[in-house]
Scaffold this active site. Sequence first.
Site, short mmCIF file in Angstrom:
data_model
loop_
_atom_site.label_atom_id
_atom_site.label_comp_id
_atom_site.label_asym_id
_atom_site.label_seq_id
_atom_site.Cartn_x
_atom_site.Cartn_y
_atom_site.Cartn_z
N HIS A 361 2.96 -20.45 5.08
CA HIS A 361 3.40 -19.22 4.41
C HIS A 361 4.66 -18.63 5.02
CE1 HIS A 361 -0.39 -18.55 2.10
NE2 HIS A 361 -0.91 -19.23 3.10
N LYS A 552 5.27 -3.09 0.12
CA LYS A 552 5.01 -4.31 0.89
C LYS A 552 5.01 -3.93 2.36
CE LYS A 552 8.79 -5.99 -1.11
NZ LYS A 552 8.43 -7.31 -1.63
N THR A 660 4.30 -11.85 -3.80
CA THR A 660 3.37 -11.83 -4.93
C THR A 660 3.42 -10.47 -5.62
OG1 THR A 660 1.65 -11.39 -3.30
CG2 THR A 660 1.77 -13.62 -4.18
N LYS A 664 3.25 -9.26 -9.68
CA LYS A 664 2.40 -8.18 -10.20
C LYS A 664 3.23 -7.19 -10.99
CE LYS A 664 -0.53 -8.85 -6.23
NZ LYS A 664 -0.69 -8.52 -4.81
C1 26Q Z 1 -0.72 -14.76 13.53
C2 26Q Z 1 -1.10 -14.87 14.86
C3 26Q Z 1 -1.64 -13.80 15.52
C4 26Q Z 1 -1.83 -12.61 14.85
C5 26Q Z 1 -1.46 -12.49 13.51
C6 26Q Z 1 -0.91 -13.57 12.85
C7 26Q Z 1 -0.51 -13.45 11.44
C8 26Q Z 1 -1.26 -12.71 10.54
C9 26Q Z 1 -0.89 -12.59 9.22
C10 26Q Z 1 0.64 -14.07 10.96
C11 26Q Z 1 1.01 -13.95 9.63
C12 26Q Z 1 0.24 -13.21 8.75
C13 26Q Z 1 0.57 -13.04 7.34
C14 26Q Z 1 1.54 -13.64 6.71
C15 26Q Z 1 1.81 -13.39 5.30
O1 26Q Z 1 1.23 -12.51 4.68
N1 26Q Z 1 2.72 -14.15 4.68
C16 26Q Z 1 3.04 -13.96 3.27
O2 26Q Z 1 2.22 -14.84 2.50
C17 26Q Z 1 2.35 -14.56 1.12
C18 26Q Z 1 1.36 -15.45 0.39
O3 26Q Z 1 1.79 -16.77 0.43
C19 26Q Z 1 3.77 -14.79 0.66
O4 26Q Z 1 3.87 -14.39 -0.68
C20 26Q Z 1 4.75 -14.00 1.51
O5 26Q Z 1 6.08 -14.35 1.18
C21 26Q Z 1 4.50 -14.26 2.99
O6 26Q Z 1 5.31 -13.43 3.80
#
Ligand code: 26Q
Length: 817
Positions: A361, A552, A660, A664
């Site tokens: 992602h 966002k 996303t 929407k």
């Molecule tokens: C990782 C390690 C430790 C703590 C937290 C995390 C962590 C948690 C959540 C790293 C990343 C996330 C979330 C990422 C995220 O939401 N990415 C988004 O994913 C969407 C669905 O595919 C995309 O539409 C977005 O572009 C993308 O930013």
Amino acid sequence: MKPTQQKQFDKTAFQNSVKKHLTSTYATTLQTATSRAWYLAMGRALAELTTFDLLETEHDEKIRHAKSVNYLSLEFLIGRLTGNNLISLGLYSQVNDAMNELGQHLTDLLEEERDPSLGNGGLGRLAACFMDSLAAQEFPCVGYGLHYEYGLFKQSFALGRQQEAPDAWRSVEGYPWEVARPNLAQEIGFYGQVEVYQENGEERRRWVPGMTVKAMPWDMPIVGYESDTVYPLRLWECRAIAPFSLASFNNGNYFEAQHALIDAGNITKVLYPNDNHEKGKTLRLMQQYFHSAASVRDILRRHEEIGHSLESLPDYETIQLNDTHPTIAIPELMRILIDEKGLSWDDAWRISSKTFAYTNHTLLPEALETWSEALLQHLLPRHMEIIYQINHLFLKEVREKWPGDVSKQRKLSIIQEGFHRMVRMANLSVVGSYAVNGVAALHSNLVKRDLFPEFHELYPTRLQNVTNGITPRRWLKFCNPDLSELITSKIGDQWPTDLDQLEAISQYADDPQFQQQFMAVKKANKQRLADWVESNMGIVLDTNAIFDVQIKRLHEYKRQHLNMLHILSLYHRLLNEPDFDMAPRVVFFAAKAAPGYHLAKEIIYALNKISERINGDPRINDKLKVVFIPDYRVSIAEIIIPAADVSEQISTAGKEASGTGNMKMALNGALTIGTMDGANVEIREEVGDDNIYIFGLDVDQVEALHANGYNPYDYYHADPLLKASLELLLGDEFTPGEPGKLRVTYDSLLDGGDPYLVLADFAAYVQAHEAMDRQYRDQAGWAKKAILNTALVGKFSSDRSIRDYVNNIWKLEAVKR
Ligand code: 26Q
């Protein structure tokens, strides 16, 4: 709707069930019950119906013997379930009537539900949309997540600054939709050592954990739209094995024993609030392993209960890893197959590497997970051994492919060399999976070109694309009932399960009567949002204004500060250019910042101060308002999205994997102003260049600008409007008597080097807004574009995303009940 569904609803029995729960579950009476008690009792009564279907689905022989997908995600941002499940059950109006007879208004009761905020943002919400689409299309599935005691923090503002408070989403009464499954509990170990022993003349290894906790599953029902299939979202809660150690209780060490209880309880205590940023905290790794281990065991339990051989695991179960967060499931499955089931390495690897698939992602380097080898070694010693062995065999492949090329080995190795050796979870995921996908066409191409080019060479069919999607049930039918009715009046009611049918709406794009109806719906949705803002924030809004929306997570790459600069430029022009005219505009923000992300919090502060000043400035004649809605969450998104005229999707090209929210808002008839990034590229392909406002540098231009040495001061000195707008941040315009309080944002854009090229895109962004402003004054032309957005984004149904996964990756069949 299946006819059986309506027959099943016995109003009197339902009302009796609600009353029974009021008294026996919530200890209140019909006369004294609060709205909250009514909501809870109604929820329990409904959950009885879905739990019945959940168990029926679980025991259905056809489903048990079919191939299933297991969606592993540390986050499921499901949002409120009651209204959505009523729609899926096809019971909305019947329950509305039943509750009316009991003297209750369904819409009021629905407002009593707290959002289960078990995710940060896009990745967690995507998992929720995917579960909805899996169930709706009757693909056998289980969602595996964590039962956090506290979800994403609640946000409020104190003097403009973000405050965080814990989110006790289950309240004291518990959440009516969840059902505990104590029979399916698992034990999970941590720490300890690896023992080597002999068996039948062979050397074998086993892990003896130093600490063990219990994983208790809670099932949330995922109700298939207008079907009686209910699949589980299974959330693991960590508990101490026994309430406390009896031994230490008896010898008087009672408080020490309580300590163990507190430690175990901590593992699923709270969701980490970082999004697109990893921090190598021990507790986070414990969450990840706890989640993976419990889920893998549950999958194997189901598989073995039917009597299937381990060899056939990939024929019946596939495991989708939502980003690298559950990647430790790969060595966990290997460990179980080898140490506990006695398989050889080769047999185990053949099974495991045909079972896992991984979704990437993000390309942001700071978001790519790495874990300290020392920490992994300490917490999961046997897994570390297995990771070394996977890496050893993998590097052999690398040497065969690129003989003598040490730099290739160093780059691809699962272990990153250096003073602190780190385990690269993305590399482990690619090596251990049969398919890897990005989440939008552009993103997947960049995954191949920039992130994993060598893996792409080594495994040319492994890297794929599956463009994200959103569920049209929640994000149109449920959140925008008036638009849904208007659409249904023209094209019938089958579009929620076949969103491409919306294309038929385009024939009405030029029809003045339809335009007027469409815009009347938009206006009513704007009024609903304006009412919310007035009653919750005390700001009065004009619904004739352009509702310009950016909702966002707060992140520099998403460039809320570019939007801020546009606002400052409008404010500057309103005050300084006598001939400047603009359509009235309200700019909405909603965003949480990770608690440790200093600059993001400063941007929130600046936006709040700017909002305060502009909204109260009589000189600008109500032409411009800025509204920062606190505590962004799914339920507030359901109010904002139907009301949006303009959708802000303005990330630096190459940084937003998909987005996303862009889908929407387009589906709900907003026009996008956006960069050539993520899924914006595909939205443009679908709606056509005339119906979207694309601006700014593309990926190649971004790369070139960085390569040539970007200097934000070049833009600052060359563009007087940009300079004037930025300089508003330096004085005391927005912080009267306290100049310089907003300079952190200013500094990040100049001396800080402006890493996300805000200044470089400013002029193009302002121009795109001017074009939109002109278009808005021609309401018929605007209506046409808005209608075409709704009509032409059927591709972005998550039903289509799921079918792409099913056909190209998972290879499963739908099973009708
Ligand atoms: C990782 C390690 C430790 C703590 C937290 C995390 C962590 C948690 C959540 C790293 C990343 C996330 C979330 C990422 C995220 O939401 N990415 C988004 O994913 C969407 C669905 O595919 C995309 O539409 C977005 O572009 C993308 O930013």
